[in-house]
Design a protein around this motif. Structure first.
Motif, short mmCIF file in Angstrom:
data_model
loop_
_atom_site.label_atom_id
_atom_site.label_comp_id
_atom_site.label_asym_id
_atom_site.label_seq_id
_atom_site.Cartn_x
_atom_site.Cartn_y
_atom_site.Cartn_z
N LEU A 98 0.87 -1.42 -0.09
CA LEU A 98 0.10 0.15 0.18
C LEU A 98 0.99 1.31 0.01
O LEU A 98 0.25 2.29 0.06
CB LEU A 98 -0.88 0.18 1.11
CG LEU A 98 -2.11 -1.09 1.06
CD1 LEU A 98 -2.92 -1.07 2.47
CD2 LEU A 98 -2.99 -0.56 -0.03
N GLY A 99 2.04 1.07 0.09
CA GLY A 99 2.99 2.21 0.24
C GLY A 99 3.83 2.66 1.40
O GLY A 99 4.37 3.73 1.43
N ALA A 100 3.61 1.70 2.58
CA ALA A 100 4.19 2.20 3.72
C ALA A 100 5.67 1.94 3.33
O ALA A 100 6.34 1.03 2.63
CB ALA A 100 3.99 1.04 4.92
N ASP A 101 6.46 2.80 4.07
CA ASP A 101 8.07 2.67 4.08
C ASP A 101 8.87 1.62 4.87
O ASP A 101 9.91 1.36 4.62
CB ASP A 101 8.46 4.15 4.20
CG ASP A 101 8.16 5.22 3.31
OD1 ASP A 101 8.70 5.15 2.34
OD2 ASP A 101 6.93 5.94 3.44
N ASP A 102 8.20 1.33 6.08
CA ASP A 102 8.90 0.66 7.00
C ASP A 102 7.64 0.07 7.84
O ASP A 102 6.45 0.47 7.94
CB ASP A 102 9.82 1.27 7.81
CG ASP A 102 10.80 0.15 8.30
OD1 ASP A 102 10.71 -1.10 8.16
OD2 ASP A 102 11.96 0.64 8.92
N TYR A 103 8.24 -0.94 8.98
CA TYR A 103 7.01 -1.31 9.92
C TYR A 103 7.81 -1.64 11.21
O TYR A 103 8.98 -1.88 11.19
CB TYR A 103 6.22 -2.65 9.34
CG TYR A 103 7.08 -3.82 9.08
CD1 TYR A 103 7.51 -4.59 10.07
CD2 TYR A 103 7.60 -3.90 7.67
CE1 TYR A 103 8.38 -5.62 9.75
CE2 TYR A 103 8.27 -4.82 7.25
CZ TYR A 103 8.97 -5.79 8.32
OH TYR A 103 9.70 -6.85 8.03
N ILE A 104 6.90 -1.63 12.20
CA ILE A 104 7.58 -1.91 13.67
C ILE A 104 6.54 -2.47 14.24
O ILE A 104 5.31 -2.37 14.30
CB ILE A 104 7.83 -0.50 14.57
CG1 ILE A 104 8.74 0.42 13.86
CG2 ILE A 104 8.30 -0.76 15.97
CD1 ILE A 104 9.06 1.76 14.65
N THR A 105 7.20 -3.79 14.90
CA THR A 105 6.29 -4.89 15.49
C THR A 105 6.23 -4.49 17.33
O THR A 105 7.29 -4.31 17.60
CB THR A 105 6.59 -6.23 15.30
OG1 THR A 105 6.53 -6.30 14.02
CG2 THR A 105 5.76 -7.16 16.15
N LYS A 106 5.09 -4.32 17.70
CA LYS A 106 4.99 -4.10 19.06
C LYS A 106 5.17 -5.33 19.77
O LYS A 106 4.46 -6.56 19.42
CB LYS A 106 3.43 -3.40 19.41
CG LYS A 106 3.37 -2.15 18.98
CD LYS A 106 2.04 -1.46 19.44
CE LYS A 106 1.01 -2.03 18.66
NZ LYS A 106 -0.39 -1.28 18.91
N PRO A 107 5.82 -5.76 20.99
CA PRO A 107 6.46 -4.64 21.69
C PRO A 107 7.71 -4.30 21.02
O PRO A 107 8.67 -5.18 20.40
CB PRO A 107 6.73 -5.24 23.13
CG PRO A 107 6.65 -6.46 23.02
CD PRO A 107 5.69 -6.90 21.59
#
Length: 310
Positions: A98-107
């Motif tokens: 969809l065009g996100a540049d990066d991701y972070i997983t919680k925690p």
């Protein structure tokens, strides 16, 4: 100096406070939105430098928000980092598609959050200031690089690379061929620096057919010679056989007169602080203009190094 502005969109107050505290301690300005709809309004009103967007939210989820943002061309250069509580490969792939540049997983680790934010902003800034044809950094970063080396009292050399007879080539062969000549030059500079550079060199594109390489003084002439040799050989591939054989092209002026122009060559002006103290990027460019004029007065590809003192 202005702080980078980051918009955090998450429906939980705890998560927004946690992220805000980490980012504010790292000297970022934080804007908060507790829903997707509010986040879209904040993007329009606040113009953030980066968005951290939770995927799982009631009403409008993060995927929907990301799609709406990316469908608007004015947001193309605004980076989006997706935030998810699940280590789910499908979520990550959907966000990236969809065009996100990066991701972070919680925690997440605070250090990881800061690193991802900093690296994403740095990458986007480079893209924003880069020349769209060559991908090389432009005037602002060229000036900054020269001034920072001056401030660190480093010995350096700046090579100003300029193509001769480029306008005539552009007129005869067209803009698409002109773009190929510019891209070829950028590739030659990159390859040459990779072979002969110091490992900490900078390549920039001032614009048009003007380029810059910043290197160490002892490698400057080797780089200039290699550029000239490679350029004179490869530029011939961009000409028709008839022009290569006669060694020039023919163009017509506004009055219908035929004019002869030599094939494209390259002039390199080298400015260094080996022999004199340099105080600013402006001074360097003024000296380079003088040296480049001498180089362009010589027929064919050539480099001239400024060795004047004081």
């Amino acid at each position: 100096m202005f702080k980078k502005k980051i918009l955090v969109i998450d429906d939980t107050e705890f998560m927004i406070k946690l992220i805000s505290d980490i980012l504010e301690n790292a000297e970022y300005e934080v804007i908060k939105a507790f829903s997707g709809a509010e986040g879209l309004l904040k993007v329009r009103s606040e113009k953030p430098d980066l968005v951290i967007l939770d995927i799982v939210m009631p009403g409008m989820n993060g995927f929907e928000v990301c799609k709406i943002l990316r469908d608007d061309e004015s947001n193309n250069l605004m980076p989006i980092i997706m935030l998810t509580a699940q280590d789910n490969e499908e979520d990550k792939l959907k966000g990236l598609e969809l065009g996100a540049d990066d991701y972070i997983t919680k925690p997440f680790n605070p250090r990881e959050l800061i690193s991802r934010v900093r690296n994403t902003l740095k990458r986007i800034d480079r893209n924003r200031w880069a020349n769209p044809l060559t991908g090389l950094r432009g005037n602002i970063e060229i000036q900054s690089e020269i001034n920072s080396r001056i401030a660190r009292k480093e010995l350096f050399a700046v090579l100003y690379i300029d193509l001769d007879n480029f306008k005539a080539y552009n007129d005869v062969y067209g803009f698409a061929s002109g773009d190929r000549a510019i891209k070829l030059t950028a590739d030659i500079l990159h390859d040459t620096v990779k072979l002969f550079g110091s490992g900490k060199d900078f390549i920039g594109h001032i614009g048009g057919d003007d380029f810059v390489i910043i290197t160490i003084p002892e490698q400057s002439e080797n780089i200039a010679e290699a550029i000239i040799e490679d350029f004179d050989r490869k530029i011939l591939d961009l000409y028709e056989e008839k022009d290569k054989k006669r060694g020039y092209i023919i163009t017509t002026d506004r009055l219908g007169n035929h004019m002869k122009f030599p094939l494209i060559s390259v002039s390199v002006a080298i400015v260094t602080n080996e022999f004199r103290i340099l105080f600013s990027s402006l001074q360097v460019s003024e000296i380079a203009a003088e040296v480049k004029k001498k180089a362009k007065d010589i027929l064919g590809s050539v480099y001239v190094k400024d060795k004047r003192k004081g």
